[in-house]
Design a protein around this motif. Structure first.
Motif, short mmCIF file in Angstrom:
data_model
loop_
_atom_site.label_atom_id
_atom_site.label_comp_id
_atom_site.label_asym_id
_atom_site.label_seq_id
_atom_site.Cartn_x
_atom_site.Cartn_y
_atom_site.Cartn_z
N ALA A 103 44.64 33.25 43.71
CA ALA A 103 44.77 33.20 45.17
C ALA A 103 44.61 34.57 45.81
O ALA A 103 44.96 34.76 46.97
CB ALA A 103 46.12 32.60 45.55
N TYR A 196 58.05 37.69 33.26
CA TYR A 196 57.23 38.59 34.08
C TYR A 196 56.15 39.26 33.24
O TYR A 196 56.46 39.97 32.26
CB TYR A 196 58.07 39.73 34.66
N ASN A 226 50.54 33.87 50.10
CA ASN A 226 51.73 33.11 49.75
C ASN A 226 52.11 32.11 50.82
O ASN A 226 52.89 31.21 50.58
CB ASN A 226 52.92 34.06 49.51
C1 UD1 Z 1 53.17 39.22 41.17
C2 UD1 Z 1 53.62 40.42 40.35
C3 UD1 Z 1 54.02 41.57 41.28
C4 UD1 Z 1 52.86 41.92 42.20
C5 UD1 Z 1 52.39 40.66 42.95
C6 UD1 Z 1 51.13 40.95 43.70
C7 UD1 Z 1 54.65 39.54 38.33
C8 UD1 Z 1 55.92 39.24 37.65
N1 UD1 Z 1 54.77 40.03 39.56
O1 UD1 Z 1 54.29 38.78 41.91
O2 UD1 Z 1 54.37 42.71 40.53
O3 UD1 Z 1 53.26 42.92 43.11
O4 UD1 Z 1 52.11 39.59 42.03
O5 UD1 Z 1 50.79 39.84 44.48
O6 UD1 Z 1 53.60 39.36 37.77
N2 UD1 Z 1 51.18 32.14 38.36
C9 UD1 Z 1 50.97 31.27 37.31
N3 UD1 Z 1 52.06 30.80 36.66
C10 UD1 Z 1 53.32 31.16 36.97
C11 UD1 Z 1 53.51 32.04 38.04
C12 UD1 Z 1 52.41 32.52 38.73
O7 UD1 Z 1 49.84 30.91 37.00
O8 UD1 Z 1 54.25 30.68 36.31
C13 UD1 Z 1 50.01 32.64 39.07
C14 UD1 Z 1 49.99 32.19 40.53
O9 UD1 Z 1 49.28 30.98 40.68
C15 UD1 Z 1 49.32 33.37 41.23
C16 UD1 Z 1 49.67 34.56 40.35
O10 UD1 Z 1 50.08 34.04 39.10
O11 UD1 Z 1 47.92 33.22 41.24
C17 UD1 Z 1 50.78 35.43 40.93
O12 UD1 Z 1 51.92 34.66 41.16
P1 UD1 Z 1 52.88 34.98 42.35
O13 UD1 Z 1 54.01 34.05 42.31
O14 UD1 Z 1 52.10 35.09 43.62
O15 UD1 Z 1 53.38 36.46 41.90
P2 UD1 Z 1 54.44 37.33 42.61
O16 UD1 Z 1 55.79 36.84 42.25
O17 UD1 Z 1 54.12 37.46 44.05
#
Ligand code: UD1
Length: 457
Positions: A103, A196, A226
C-alpha cells in the motif's frame, strides 16, 4: 539489476483504519489499485521472482493473478516480520530480498534500485527519511558513532526516542540468507503484540552485519496509506505529479490542481486542457486538441486540431482531426468519427461510424449506425435501433440531409443524396436522391381559447 534480486511485497495487513470492506492494497490511486503501482515499479527492477503475501480473503490473488508472481498466505496477520517469513517460503533461499509494502505506491524505481544494490554488498540496506512529524512511524535509533543500532516502533518508543525525526519507511533489503537467519528469532513481546520485521535491525547489529541507510529524493515517495484521509492526500500528490509531467511536456493546463488522470494520457504538441477534466484508461490527444472544462474522456483517441467543448463525455471512441464536439456531447463505445465531423450539444452517438464532414449539431441519438460523408442530421433525429429485443443498424449514405424531429426505424438504409423532410418517420429503405416525407395535414382552429389560470379567492 543482477538476477539474484527477488522481491517480497507485504499485503496481508487488514487496513482496519480504512473502515472499508475493500482490502487496503485494492484501494484506487490514479484509477489503479495501490498494489498495481507497487507491482509495476517492482517489475521495472527485473527481479528473478516476486512473492506477494496476502491475507485470508483471496480477492487480491484473484485480481492480480499473473505468471511472474508467486503467492504466500498469512492468516491471521501477525506482523510484518511474520509476513516476510511467509514470503520467503515462496522465494529462493539465496540472493538478495527487497521488501516492499503493497500500500506504499509512490517509491521511484531509482530509489528502490539503490536500496537493493547496497544489499548486494552483504549489508542490511534501509530506506529512511526525516519527517517533520514522525508520529506513528518506527524511529531510526543511531549509536554514538552515528551508525543505525535499532528501529523502535512508535508504540514502544520512549519520549526521547519519539523525538527522533528519522523514520523507517518499511522498504529494506538484505541477503536472503540473513533474513532467513533472523526472522525465526523475532518474538511478539512488544506493545503491539506483533512480530516486528524491524527487530532484524538489532539482530544485524549483533551479528556484525553493517546496516546502511539510503534516502529518497522526496519524502512523498515513502508515503503509505492507512486511512481514507491518507488516500485522498496521496491522490492529490499523485495527480499533481501527473499534471507537472504534462506541463513539462508542453501541455497547457488551465489549472494543474484541477485535472485528474486515472490511467495514461498522451498528448501531442499545443494541447490545451481546461479545468475539471478527467481522463481514464488510455487517452491519446493529437496536436492542438483543446478539451473544454469538465469533460470526461475514457479510452479515447482524438485527432489533431479537434475542439472538445465543455461537459462532453467521450468513452471508447476514435475521433478524427479538426472535429467539433460538444458542449454536452456524449460519445459512447464503438464510435468512430472521421475528420471534420461535428457533434453538438445533447447529441448521443453509440457504436456508429460517421464519415468526413458529417454533422449532428443538436439533440440527436445516433446508435448502431453507419453514416457516410457530408451527411446532415437535423435536431431531434433519432435512430430507433432497438425493437425491444434486438438491436438493428441504420445506414445513412453520403450527402443525405435529414430534417428535424425524424425517426429512422432500423434496420433501414437511406440512399445517397436523399432528403428526409422534417418530422418524418422512416421505416422503409429510401432510394438515393429522393425526398421522403410523411403525409400530414395542418389544421387550424380560429375560435381556440387558451386555458387560463384560475384566480384563487
Ligand atoms: C511499519 C513499520 C514501521 C514503519 C512503517 C512505515 C514494522 C513493525 N513497522 O509500521 O517501522 O515506520 O511501516 O509505514 O514493520 N502487513 C502484512 N502482514 C501483517 C502486518 C502488515 O502483510 O501482519 C503488511 C501490510 O499489508 C502493509 C505493510 O505490511 O502493506 C505494513 O504494515 P503496516 O501495518 O502499515 O505497518 P506499520 O505498523 O505502519
Amino acid at each position: 539489476m543482477p538476477s539474484s534480486l527477488q522481491i517480497a511485497i507485504l499485503a496481508a495487513g487488514r487496513g482496519k483504519r480504512m473502515r472499508c470492506a475493500l482490502p487496503k492494497v485494492l484501494q484506487s490511486l490514479g484509477g489503479r489499485p495501490l498494489l498495481a503501482h507497487v507491482l509495476s515499479t517492482a517489475r521495472k527492477l527485473e527481479p528473478r521472482a516476486i512473492c506477494i503475501v496476502d491475507g485470508g480473503g483471496g480477492e487480491v490473488r484473484e485480481r492480480f493473478a499473473a505468471a511472474d508472481l508467486t503467492w504466500a498466505r498469512q492468516d491471521p496477520p501477525r506482523g510484518t516480520g511474520d509476513a516476510l517469513r511467509c514470503a520467503l517460503t515462496g522465494l529462493g533461499a539465496d540472493g538478495v530480498t527487497l521488501v516492499l509494502f503493497g500500500a506504499d505506491p509512490l517509491a521511484r524505481v531509482e530509489t528502490l534500485r539503490q536500496v537493493a544494490e547496497r544489499a548486494q554488498e552483504g549489508i542490511l540496506s534501509l530506506l529512511t527519511v526525516e519527517l517533520d512529524d514522525p508520529t506513528g512511524y518506527g524511529r531510526i535509533v543511531r549509536g554514538a558513532d552515528g551508525k543505525v543500532a535499532a528501529i523502535i516502533e512508535h508504540k514502544d518508543a520512549t519520549p526521547k526516542q519519539r523525538a527522533i525525526r528519522e523514520i523507517n519507511t518499511g522498504i529494506m533489503a538484505a541477503p536472503t540468507a540473513a533474513f532467513a537467519r533472523w526472522l525465526p528469532r523475532i518474538d511478539d513481546r512488544n506493545v503491539g503484540g506483533e512480530y516486528y520485521l524491524t527487530d532484524v535491525i538489532a539482530m544485524a547489529v549483533a551479528d556484525g552485519v553493517p546496516v546502511e541507510t539510503t534516502h529518497p529524493a522526496s519524502a512523498d515517495e515513502t508515503l503509505g496509506i492507512n486511512s481514507k484521509r491518507d488516500l485522498a492526500h496521496l491522490e492529490r500528490i499523485y495527480q499533481r505529479a501527473q499534471a507537472d509531467a504534462l506541463l513539462d511536456a508542453g501541455v497547457t493546463l488551465a489549472d494543474p490542481a484541477r485535472i485528474d488522470v486515472r490511467g495514461t494520457l498522451a498528448c501531442g504538441s499545443d494541447v490545451t486542457i481546461d479545468v475539471g477534466c478527467i481522463f481514464e484508461g488510455d487517452v491519446v490527444l493529437g496536436d492542438a486538441v483543446s478539451v473544454g472544462a469538465h469533460s470526461i474522456l475514457r479510452d479515447a483517441r482524438v485527432g489533431a486540431g479537434t475542439a472538445i467543448a465543455p461537459y462532453s463525455h467521450i468513452d471508447g471512441a476514435a475521433i478524427g482531426a479538426r472535429c467539433c464536439i460538444g458542449p454536452y456531447a456524449r460519445i459512447r463505445p464503438g464510435t468512430s468519427l472521421a475528420d471534420e465531423v461535428h457533434i453538438g450539444n445533447f447529441v448521443e452517438v453509440k457504436a456508429s461510424d460517421l464519415g468526413e464532414r458529417s454533422k449532428a449539431n443538436h439533440l440527436a441519438y445516433v446508435g448502431d449506425s453507419t453514416v457516410g460523408r457530408d451527411v446532415n442530421i437535423g435536431a431531434g433525429t433519432i435512430t430507433c435501433n432497438y425493437d425491444g429485443a434486438n438491436k438493428h443498424r441504420t445506414v445513412i449514405e453520403d450527402d443525405v440531409h435529414i430534417g428535424s424531429d425524424t425517426q429512422l426505424v432500423a434496420p433501414v438504409t437511406i440512399g445517397r443524396g436523399a432528403t428526409i423532410g422534417a418530422g418524418t418517420t422512416v421505416w422503409r429503405d429510401v432510394e438515393p436522391g429522393v425526398l421522403v416525407f410523411n403525409q400530414k395535414t395542418q389544421a387550424s382552429k380560429a375560435d381556440y381559447q387558451r386555458p387560463r389560470k384560475k384566480i384563487k379567492e
